[in-house]
Design an enzyme around this catalytic site. Sequence first.
Site, PDB file in Angstrom:
ATOM      1  N   CYS A  43     110.051  75.711 164.520  1.00 42.50           N
ATOM      2  CA  CYS A  43     109.940  75.417 166.172  1.00 42.50           C
ATOM      3  C   CYS A  43     108.667  74.821 166.294  1.00 42.50           C
ATOM      4  O   CYS A  43     107.550  74.937 165.608  1.00 42.50           O
ATOM      5  CB  CYS A  43     110.037  76.375 166.768  1.00 42.50           C
ATOM      6  SG  CYS A  43     111.628  77.245 166.856  1.00 42.50           S
ATOM      7  N   CYS A  47     108.049  76.274 171.776  1.00 46.55           N
ATOM      8  CA  CYS A  47     109.372  76.590 172.002  1.00 46.55           C
ATOM      9  C   CYS A  47     109.534  77.469 173.037  1.00 46.55           C
ATOM     10  O   CYS A  47     108.924  78.817 172.593  1.00 46.55           O
ATOM     11  CB  CYS A  47     109.946  76.806 170.655  1.00 46.55           C
ATOM     12  SG  CYS A  47     111.988  77.476 170.509  1.00 46.55           S
ATOM     13  N   CYS A  74     115.026  73.852 164.945  1.00 47.40           N
ATOM     14  CA  CYS A  74     115.518  74.724 165.967  1.00 47.40           C
ATOM     15  C   CYS A  74     116.211  73.474 166.973  1.00 47.40           C
ATOM     16  O   CYS A  74     115.657  72.436 167.101  1.00 47.40           O
ATOM     17  CB  CYS A  74     114.167  75.083 166.802  1.00 47.40           C
ATOM     18  SG  CYS A  74     114.763  75.991 168.393  1.00 47.40           S
ATOM     19  N   CYS A  77     114.167  73.579 170.835  1.00 49.58           N
ATOM     20  CA  CYS A  77     112.978  72.608 171.115  1.00 49.58           C
ATOM     21  C   CYS A  77     112.859  71.474 170.230  1.00 49.58           C
ATOM     22  O   CYS A  77     111.817  70.678 170.316  1.00 49.58           O
ATOM     23  CB  CYS A  77     111.536  73.582 170.580  1.00 49.58           C
ATOM     24  SG  CYS A  77     111.475  73.895 168.926  1.00 49.58           S
TER      25      CYS A  77
HETATM   26 ZN   LIG Z   1     112.463  76.121 168.739  1.00 50.85          ZN
END
Ligand SMILES: [Zn+2]
Length: 377
Positions: A43, A47, A74, A77
């Site tokens: 991330c 995030c 991810c 994000c």
């Molecule tokens: Zn994330």
Amino acid sequence: MSAIQTVTMPESEFDTQWTAVEQRDASQDGSFVYAVKSTGVYCRPSCPSRRPRRENVLFFPAPATAERAGYRACLRCKPIGPAPQAKMVEQVCRHIEKTLDEPLRLATLAGKFEMSLWHLQRTFKRALGISPREYADSCRMRELKKELKKGEAVTAALYDAGFGSSSRLYESSNEKMGMTPRDYRNGAEGIVIGYITVQSPVGRMLVAATDKGICSVAFGDSEGKLLEELRAEYPAAKVQRSTAVLQRWVSALLLQMQGQRQDERLPLDVRATAFQRLVWNHLRTIPYGTTASYSEVARAIGLPKAVRAVARACATNPVAYTVPCHRVVRQGGEMGGYRWGIERKSALLKIEKQQTKNTEKARETAGNLRRLPRSCD
Ligand SMILES: [Zn+2]
């Protein structure tokens, strides 16, 4: 080597990055990503997902390294691609460029981009190494130089470049260019630059100065070549050999090369951007006989990501030795570049090392002598 490599880093850096994750610090987006061992996902620092446990977290400098270590991006994000901050900073730049003829109001700017003044300043400085105000000033300066070179009347050029009043520009240009705009347009016409060349431990050395201070120190193979370069830099200045004042400064420089009179700071009259000034001033604090890496300098001036900009500032230093850019080397001790030739850089460092050793030895000997029993008196 296995495909999955654990990135080991000093505890302090881990702590800093962990704090950024804890605070979901968006200004750190783009400077690293974190991966979560338990989920296999990585991330951006900002995030919005639930915070991982500290012991499950690994940090990577970039998405590519996290991917190589087997983690996947991810979906919330979206850590691949430019950080939203980069886009924001670019938009701020475009906005500043479009509104150069108005005074820069930071609070208004922050409001327009829906963030706090503090966040705007910090994100901008992290990304570009200078503040929004310095950016606006440098754009104006660029416009101004263009206009002046085209031969526009100075006063008209001032207004075109967005300087509200001429007095303000003169203040700021005196600091940034070392000369007034009229001087600059005319290639330093009417300015008297005195110079002298002498033999130094690393070849011919030219020292040149205006009545305000040293404007050039350069190393070269011949006086003719050095003089040619000086004249190209100040095409309309009155360049003349001068020994009176310069002789003293040259002697001081030669002594400094031998490790003596380190504390004397010679006056400078150089053109510098705010950033160059910041770097050059710091370089003047690196002690004789020691070196620092480009990234150490970047950290020391509070802009850890500006490593390449630091290297550029070193490469454009107009006053060799007086601003000791030769003491900045690559991480791991490799030489890095030098405006006056890498052989000269390594020779200068060798001299400093040797002189430092000699001084230490002399000090030791003096200490031993003092400890001898004084039987004769
Ligand atoms: Zn994330």
